[in-house]
Structures are given as structure tokens and as C-alpha cells.
Design a protein around this motif. Structure first.
Motif, PDB file in Angstrom:
ATOM      1  N   ARG A  90      -2.931  -0.262 -32.116  1.00 26.76           N
ATOM      2  CA  ARG A  90      -4.289  -0.786 -32.360  1.00 26.76           C
ATOM      3  C   ARG A  90      -4.496  -1.057 -33.853  1.00 26.76           C
ATOM      4  NH1 ARG A  90      -5.890   2.250 -27.748  1.00 26.76           N
ATOM      5  NH2 ARG A  90      -6.097   4.184 -28.899  1.00 26.76           N
ATOM      6  N   GLN A  91      -3.968  -0.175 -34.667  1.00 21.70           N
ATOM      7  CA  GLN A  91      -4.096  -0.337 -36.113  1.00 21.70           C
ATOM      8  C   GLN A  91      -3.405  -1.629 -36.580  1.00 21.70           C
ATOM      9  OE1 GLN A  91      -5.876   2.002 -37.807  1.00 21.70           O
ATOM     10  NE2 GLN A  91      -5.756   0.698 -39.636  1.00 21.70           N
ATOM     11  N   ALA A  92      -2.239  -1.888 -35.990  1.00 27.66           N
ATOM     12  CA  ALA A  92      -1.503  -3.097 -36.377  1.00 27.66           C
ATOM     13  C   ALA A  92      -2.213  -4.359 -35.909  1.00 27.66           C
ATOM     14  CB  ALA A  92      -0.092  -3.037 -35.789  1.00 27.66           C
ATOM     15  N   LYS A  93      -2.752  -4.284 -34.692  1.00 29.70           N
ATOM     16  CA  LYS A  93      -3.410  -5.476 -34.120  1.00 29.70           C
ATOM     17  C   LYS A  93      -4.580  -5.953 -34.972  1.00 29.70           C
ATOM     18  CE  LYS A  93      -2.320  -5.254 -29.184  1.00 29.70           C
ATOM     19  NZ  LYS A  93      -2.028  -6.669 -28.999  1.00 29.70           N
ATOM     20  N   SER A  94      -5.169  -5.014 -35.715  1.00 26.47           N
ATOM     21  CA  SER A  94      -6.309  -5.410 -36.535  1.00 26.47           C
ATOM     22  C   SER A  94      -5.853  -6.188 -37.779  1.00 26.47           C
ATOM     23  CB  SER A  94      -7.091  -4.160 -36.961  1.00 26.47           C
ATOM     24  OG  SER A  94      -6.290  -3.356 -37.797  1.00 26.47           O
ATOM     25  N   GLN A  95      -4.554  -6.160 -38.056  1.00 29.50           N
ATOM     26  CA  GLN A  95      -4.082  -6.804 -39.288  1.00 29.50           C
ATOM     27  C   GLN A  95      -3.125  -7.966 -39.050  1.00 29.50           C
ATOM     28  OE1 GLN A  95      -2.947  -4.092 -42.532  1.00 29.50           O
ATOM     29  NE2 GLN A  95      -3.339  -2.418 -41.096  1.00 29.50           N
ATOM     30  N   VAL A  96      -2.438  -7.953 -37.946  1.00 27.75           N
ATOM     31  CA  VAL A  96      -1.393  -8.952 -37.733  1.00 27.75           C
ATOM     32  C   VAL A  96      -1.302  -9.278 -36.241  1.00 27.75           C
ATOM     33  CG1 VAL A  96       0.470  -7.263 -37.437  1.00 27.75           C
ATOM     34  CG2 VAL A  96       1.002  -9.516 -38.341  1.00 27.75           C
ATOM     35  N   GLN A  97      -0.877 -10.505 -35.940  1.00 30.92           N
ATOM     36  CA  GLN A  97      -0.750 -10.887 -34.532  1.00 30.92           C
ATOM     37  C   GLN A  97       0.488 -10.211 -33.947  1.00 30.92           C
ATOM     38  OE1 GLN A  97      -0.380 -15.075 -33.812  1.00 30.92           O
ATOM     39  NE2 GLN A  97      -0.667 -14.837 -31.602  1.00 30.92           N
ATOM     40  N   THR A  98       0.291  -9.409 -32.963  1.00 32.20           N
ATOM     41  CA  THR A  98       1.415  -8.661 -32.379  1.00 32.20           C
ATOM     42  C   THR A  98       1.545  -8.953 -30.887  1.00 32.20           C
ATOM     43  OG1 THR A  98       0.086  -6.756 -31.751  1.00 32.20           O
ATOM     44  CG2 THR A  98       0.983  -6.752 -33.976  1.00 32.20           C
ATOM     45  N   ARG A  99       2.714  -8.700 -30.392  1.00 35.39           N
ATOM     46  CA  ARG A  99       2.938  -8.744 -28.940  1.00 35.39           C
ATOM     47  C   ARG A  99       3.465  -7.372 -28.531  1.00 35.39           C
ATOM     48  NH1 ARG A  99       2.491 -13.754 -26.874  1.00 35.39           N
ATOM     49  NH2 ARG A  99       2.736 -15.507 -28.313  1.00 35.39           N
ATOM     50  N   VAL A 100       3.006  -6.920 -27.400  1.00 30.46           N
ATOM     51  CA  VAL A 100       3.411  -5.603 -26.917  1.00 30.46           C
ATOM     52  C   VAL A 100       4.307  -5.791 -25.695  1.00 30.46           C
ATOM     53  CG1 VAL A 100       2.655  -3.372 -26.007  1.00 30.46           C
ATOM     54  CG2 VAL A 100       1.294  -4.554 -27.761  1.00 30.46           C
ATOM     55  N   LEU A 101       5.490  -5.238 -25.785  1.00 28.62           N
ATOM     56  CA  LEU A 101       6.429  -5.275 -24.658  1.00 28.62           C
ATOM     57  C   LEU A 101       6.466  -3.880 -24.061  1.00 28.62           C
ATOM     58  CD1 LEU A 101       9.333  -7.116 -26.544  1.00 28.62           C
ATOM     59  CD2 LEU A 101       7.573  -8.162 -25.106  1.00 28.62           C
ATOM     60  N   ARG A 102       6.253  -3.813 -22.764  1.00 26.51           N
ATOM     61  CA  ARG A 102       6.224  -2.495 -22.120  1.00 26.51           C
ATOM     62  C   ARG A 102       7.393  -2.396 -21.140  1.00 26.51           C
ATOM     63  NH1 ARG A 102       3.377   1.894 -20.831  1.00 26.51           N
ATOM     64  NH2 ARG A 102       3.408   2.606 -18.684  1.00 26.51           N
ATOM     65  N   ILE A 103       8.133  -1.337 -21.258  1.00 31.07           N
ATOM     66  CA  ILE A 103       9.232  -1.106 -20.313  1.00 31.07           C
ATOM     67  C   ILE A 103       8.727  -0.196 -19.204  1.00 31.07           C
ATOM     68  CG2 ILE A 103      11.547  -0.150 -19.984  1.00 31.07           C
ATOM     69  CD1 ILE A 103      12.233  -0.833 -22.803  1.00 31.07           C
ATOM     70  N   ALA A 104       8.825  -0.697 -18.007  1.00 32.52           N
ATOM     71  CA  ALA A 104       8.431   0.112 -16.845  1.00 32.52           C
ATOM     72  C   ALA A 104       9.282  -0.312 -15.660  1.00 32.52           C
ATOM     73  CB  ALA A 104       6.950  -0.087 -16.531  1.00 32.52           C
ATOM     74  N   ASN A 105       9.690   0.628 -14.878  1.00 29.55           N
ATOM     75  CA  ASN A 105      10.528   0.346 -13.703  1.00 29.55           C
ATOM     76  C   ASN A 105      11.751  -0.500 -14.068  1.00 29.55           C
ATOM     77  OD1 ASN A 105       8.679   1.710 -12.043  1.00 29.55           O
ATOM     78  ND2 ASN A 105       7.407  -0.137 -11.944  1.00 29.55           N
ATOM     79  N   ARG A 141      12.182  -2.701 -16.103  1.00 26.50           N
ATOM     80  CA  ARG A 141      11.966  -4.095 -16.515  1.00 26.50           C
ATOM     81  C   ARG A 141      11.012  -4.135 -17.696  1.00 26.50           C
ATOM     82  NH1 ARG A 141      12.891  -3.877 -11.233  1.00 26.50           N
ATOM     83  NH2 ARG A 141      14.110  -5.543 -10.246  1.00 26.50           N
ATOM     84  N   ILE A 142      11.028  -5.253 -18.398  1.00 28.85           N
ATOM     85  CA  ILE A 142      10.104  -5.408 -19.524  1.00 28.85           C
ATOM     86  C   ILE A 142       8.936  -6.290 -19.086  1.00 28.85           C
ATOM     87  CG2 ILE A 142       9.829  -6.648 -21.710  1.00 28.85           C
ATOM     88  CD1 ILE A 142      12.153  -5.303 -22.791  1.00 28.85           C
ATOM     89  N   GLN A 143       7.753  -5.786 -19.369  1.00 31.51           N
ATOM     90  CA  GLN A 143       6.553  -6.568 -19.056  1.00 31.51           C
ATOM     91  C   GLN A 143       5.819  -6.814 -20.363  1.00 31.51           C
ATOM     92  OE1 GLN A 143       4.840  -3.511 -16.754  1.00 31.51           O
ATOM     93  NE2 GLN A 143       6.088  -3.900 -14.940  1.00 31.51           N
ATOM     94  N   GLN A 144       5.225  -7.986 -20.493  1.00 29.45           N
ATOM     95  CA  GLN A 144       4.409  -8.246 -21.662  1.00 29.45           C
ATOM     96  C   GLN A 144       2.987  -7.786 -21.363  1.00 29.45           C
ATOM     97  OE1 GLN A 144       4.816 -12.215 -23.085  1.00 29.45           O
ATOM     98  NE2 GLN A 144       6.848 -11.765 -23.907  1.00 29.45           N
ATOM     99  N   ALA A 145       2.352  -7.206 -22.348  1.00 26.17           N
ATOM    100  CA  ALA A 145       1.007  -6.683 -22.131  1.00 26.17           C
ATOM    101  C   ALA A 145       0.168  -7.008 -23.351  1.00 26.17           C
ATOM    102  CB  ALA A 145       1.060  -5.167 -21.922  1.00 26.17           C
ATOM    103  N   GLY A 146      -1.126  -6.821 -23.192  1.00 28.81           N
ATOM    104  CA  GLY A 146      -2.002  -7.002 -24.334  1.00 28.81           C
ATOM    105  C   GLY A 146      -2.858  -8.248 -24.207  1.00 28.81           C
ATOM    106  N   VAL A 147      -3.856  -8.307 -25.063  1.00 31.33           N
ATOM    107  CA  VAL A 147      -4.855  -9.383 -24.961  1.00 31.33           C
ATOM    108  C   VAL A 147      -4.284 -10.723 -25.392  1.00 31.33           C
ATOM    109  CG1 VAL A 147      -6.820  -7.847 -25.309  1.00 31.33           C
ATOM    110  CG2 VAL A 147      -5.655  -8.820 -27.292  1.00 31.33           C
TER     111      VAL A 147
END
Lengths: 223, 298
Positions: free
Chosen positions: A198-213, A215-221
Motif C-alpha cells: 500500500r505504501q508503494a502504491k501511493s508513490q509509484v504505479q505497481t502491479r501485484v502478482l499473487r501466487i495461489a494454487n 498459478r500466478i494471478q494478477q490482482a489489484g486496482v
């Protein structure tokens, strides 16, 4: 810059990661999250060719990583700076010598002014002649970050860089990584610290990759 | 502003120092190289000394022989002259002369001491015969001596010279075998030490690979360190060996085989080949170990 095409990795007959297809563009900023044991470190190791996929294709800097020579792997690593949670150093060399190690390895001349500037950037000017064992956890992380970027790599990979440090130090490390990203470096950080994301998102455009099951899923607004 | 960073030498010194300097492998390498160099000096001494011995026995003595006159005292002079006359007309004999009593005393002195009353002893007369390079017909000479001087016995040294030459040559061969074994053992010990060092420095190798080190960079750091250790150990061992050889007692006057065990003249330069040779052995042994280990640690 980093491309995964239907990549899988497993051992002992069990897939740890499977069906991973993604592309990380130059200058992008990525967080990699997921529960412990989900395969974050494995994914990162595939990114700097510490591991070879059991299926699929990985291209690093446009080069397929399968069946390349050890010298070619070394060349790829010089374009990739890596920071581990448990930073490993050559304990008998000074902090400055450890940070300068990639230059020696690549046969490049040492620019003392640049090194001094880099050590000041990570706040280790006063600790240059200390041995790694004399550093605190946060100092070790910053020294590892300095070592990772001294060759001005195109990609900086950090595996749980804030795992062993307090919140203030975490923010300081994050700030350094954000500065690198603003200089055009691709940054990938594995973490399970949502506050940090959250701290990073306030300063720079980020993408969040989540590993679950596996596989990699993209998440975030920003998806 | 000029910056001074004494902690940071040059990138070259970093490469030289990436392998931790301490550890038992350092001591093992220096000790092995030193001990083997010390032994190599002695093996070299043995080879060179026995080589000289074989050459002398095979060369000088091969061209000399002895005629012994054992006759009743009233016939000794006549038979000696007869034998000398026969020898003077024998093809292949360059010169022949009877030894005087002082020369006989000198021959017997190593066994009986200098105060031997040689005049009171019934010693045979000895005639020293020197051959030409073509040599003479020993059987023909024996027959002629038997006819002219019945008390003359020709000893062409063949009986005892041949086994001595064979023995000396075998000793020289054993010396060479010792040098080969020393080289092999040195290589094996340094390979073991290098393997142990590589295994003990697994983290160093992992860190270096993480920052993009090629195998040649990693291997050369180990090779350089072990080569220098091999060289320094061999230098110490060689110097110690040379001092020991120099301090060997001089047995020229009374020794038998031990006479001449040591270096003579330019032979003193030979041991100085040992340290660079040990360094070369260390270089190749470490390179072999490093390449094999780094390949395995992929």
C-alpha cells in the motif's frame, strides 16, 4: 524483458508452479505475494535462472534460458541485481569490497567516486570498512541492495527484503527500490507485507502478482 | 576532492582475496609441497650421484684392468717383466705399468690403515693395464700370459664391474621413480586440498555466481592461491633439502658408495627446478579439481 510462456516447475514428481504465462515490461514495478511455501522464491529463481523450468519457455532479455551455457547464465546475472532476505556476503571481505564484487567479477574498472556515492545512497558511508558480520539486519539489506545495483542492472529482484527489519527500515528500503524504478529499472519484490504494498502504491504505479494454487494471478486496482 | 578508501584496494586484489586465506587446506598444501620438495631434493641427489657412479664404473673402469703376479719370490721380477713384455705387444693395450709399493699401500690403506708394514707382507705385484678404445682380446691375452708368465692372472674387472653398473643404474632408475611418485603424490594431495577448499567455500561460490561470476573467474582465484601455496611450500622444502645435502659429511676419504652423494658443480642448479615444477603441478591439480567441482555444483 522477462517472459514466461506456459512455464511449470516441479520436483519429486510434484508441480510447484504451473501454467505461468506473463510478461514483465521494462521499467515496471511488481510485487509478488502469496502464502509461505506458495513458490515466490521459486518464481524469482526462475527469473534469474537459478532454476530451469520443467516445462515451458522463459525468455530473459530476449534470450531463451533453456540449455544455455554457464557463461551465458553469468552474463544474464550481470543484468539482474538480486537481494535475498538472508543476504549472503563474503565474510572475510569488507562491506565496500563486497559491494564492489560484481565489478571485479565482470572485469570492469572500479570507480571510487561512484562507489562512494552508491554507499552514501544506501547510507553505509561510515560502514565501508566494516566486515559483513558487524552489520545490523537493515545495514546488510542495504549493502545487498548496493551490491545488486552497482552494475546498473536492468532488473532488480528482491526476495522478502524487509523480512528481517523494522518498519522504518522497510520504508527506507522501499524508497530506495522506488528510486531505482524511477531511474528506469524493472523491480520485482516478493513480500507478504500488505502495508508495504500500500505504501508503494501511493508513490509509484505497481502491479501485484499473487501466487495461489500453483498459478500466478494478477490482482489489484490497476488490473 | 580526492577520496581515500584504504579498505578498498583494486578490483584485482578483490579477485586475489575472494578465497578465504585461512583453513587447514592452506597449511596442508604448504606442508605437502614442502615435504615433497624436501624428498625430491634427496631423490634428485640419489639419481645424480648414482648416475655419476654408473658412468664412472661403466666408463673409466671399463677401460682399465689388472694383471696380478703371484709367484715365488725369486720369480716375481722375471714374471713381471715377462707379463709387461706380453702386454706391450698386445693389440688394444694402450699402456701397462707395475704399481710401486706406495701405490699398493694406498690401495690397502682404507682396509688396514696407514701404518701397514707392507714390505713384510707377501703381496702380489699388480700391473695396471689401460686399454685403447677398441679394447683387447681378453681370452687371447690370458693364454699368452699363461705361456710367458704362469703366475700372472688377468682381471678385466668384468666380474664385479657389470653388477655394480647394473646396481647403479637401477638406483638411478629408482631415484627417477621416486621423483615421479613424489610428483604424483603432490598432485593428489593438492587435488584433495583443493577439493576440500572448494567444498568448504560453497557459500563463496554461490555468492560469486549470484553476482555473475563465470567459472573461469572462480577457478582462477582458487588456482592462483593454491599455486602460490605450492610454490612457497616447495621453496621452503627445497632450501631445507639443499641445506641438508650441503651438511652431509664429506666421505670422500673413507666412504664407499656414499662417496660423492650430493651435488657437484652445475648440479646444484637442478634443485631450483623443483619449486616452479611444484607450482606447475599445483596449478594443474587445482584447475582439474576446480573445473570438476564447479561443473558438479551447477
Amino acid at each position: 524483458m522477462i517472459e514466461f510462456n506456459n512455464v511449470a516447475y516441479g520436483y519429486g514428481g510434484r508441480d510447484l508452479l504451473t501454467e505461468i504465462s506473463l510478461s514483465l515490461n521494462p521499467g515496471s514495478f511488481h510485487f509478488l505475494t502469496g502464502p509461505s511455501g506458495a513458490g515466490k522464491t521459486t518464481f524469482l529463481k526462475l527469473c534469474y535462472r537459478e532454476l530451469e523450468p520443467t516445462a515451458g519457455q522463459i525468455h530473459l532479455f530476449g534470450q531463451a534460458t533453456r540449455d544455455i551455457t554457464r557463461d551465458q547464465v553469468a552474463e544474464l546475472r550481470r543484468k539482474t541485481g538480486v537481494v535475498h532476505q538472508d543476504c549472503k556476503f563474503l565474510d572475510h571481505l569488507s562491506v565496500a569490497e563486497n559491494i564492489a564484487m560484481p565489478l571485479s567479477v565482470a572485469g570492469k574498472p572500479m570507480d571510487v567516486a561512484n562507489l562512494t556515492e552508491l554507499m552514501a545512497w544506501v547510507g553505509l558511508s561510515e560502514r565501508a570498512d566494516a566486515l559483513p558480520a558487524e552489520l545490523s539486519g537493515g545495514e546488510r539489506q542495504r549493502a545487498a541492495l548496493a551490491r545488486a545495483v552497482i552494475m546498473s542492472p536492468d532488473v532488480v529482484i528482491a526476495d522478502e527484503p524487509t523480512g528481517n527489519v523494522d518498519w522504518d527500515m522497510s520504508l527506507r528500503l522501499l524508497q530506495l527500490l522506488i528510486e531505482l524504478n524511477r531511474m528506469g529499472k524493472t523491480v520485482i519484490i516478493a513480500t507478504h507485507d500488505m502495508h508495504l504494498i500500500r505504501q508503494a502504491k501511493s508513490q509509484v504505479q505497481t502491479r501485484v502478482l499473487r501466487i495461489a494454487n500453483r498459478r500466478i494471478q494478477q490482482a489489484g486496482v490497476d488490473l | 576532492m580526492a577520496l581515500s578508501l584504504p579498505f578498498l584496494k583494486t578490483d584485482t586484489t578483490i579477485h586475489d582475496r575472494i578465497v578465504p586465506p585461512s583453513g587447514f587446506t592452506a597449511r596442508l598444501t604448504i606442508l605437502t609441497a614442502g615435504a615433497m620438495a624436501f624428498l625430491a631434493v634427496f631423490a634428485l641427489t640419489l639419481s645424480l650421484a648414482t648416475g655419476r657412479l654408473a658412468e664412472r664404473w661403466g666408463g673409466e673402469l671399463a677401460r682399465s684392468s689388472t694383471v696380478r703376479i703371484s709367484a715365488p719370490s725369486d720369480q716375481v721380477a722375471a714374471q713381471t717383466q715377462a707379463a709387461l713384455d706380453v702386454l706391450a705387444t698386445t693389440p688394444g693395450v694402450q699402456s701397462a705399468r707395475a704399481l710401486d709399493s706406495e701405490e699398493e699401500r694406498a690401495l690397502l690403506e682404507p682396509w688396514f690403515g696407514p701404518s701397514l708394514p707392507i714390505d713384510t707382507l707377501p703381496l702380489p705385484v699388480l700391473i695396471e693395464v689401460i686399454e685403447t678404445s677398441d679394447g683387447y682380446d681378453a681370452e687371447g691375452l690370458r693364454l699368452r700370459l699363461a705361456g710367458e708368465a704362469p703366475g700372472a692372472v688377468l682381471d678385466d674387472h668384468t666380474r664385479w664391474r657389470k653388477p655394480l653398473v647394473v646396481a647403479a643404474n637401477r638406483l638411478r632408475f629408482l631415484g627417477v621413480i621416486c621423483l615421479i611418485l613424489i610428483t604424483g603424490v603432490t598432485a593428489a594431495m593438492i587435488t584433495l586440498a583443493a577439493n576440500a577448499a572448494l567444498a568448504a567455500n560453497g557459500q563463496v561460490i554461490r555468492v560469486l555466481r549470484l553476482v555473475g561470476a563465470k567459472d573461469s573467474y572462480i577457478a582462477s582465484a582458487f588456482i592462483r592461491q593454491f599455486t602460490l601455496r605450492g610454490l612457497s611450500g616447495a621453496l621452503i622444502g627445497t632450501v631445507m633439502g639443499l641445506i641438508s645435502v650441503a651438511l652431509l659429511p664429506n666421505t670422500q676419504a673413507s666412504g664407499g658408495f656414499l662417496t660423492g652423494l650430493g651435488f657437484q658443480g652445475f648440479e646444484w642448479l637442478w634443485p631450483f627446478v623443483i619449486p616452479p615444477f611444484a607450482a606447475a603441478v599445483s596449478f594443474f591439480a587445482t584447475r582439474f579439481a576446480a573445473n570438476r567441482t564447479l561443473k558438479r555444483l551447477m
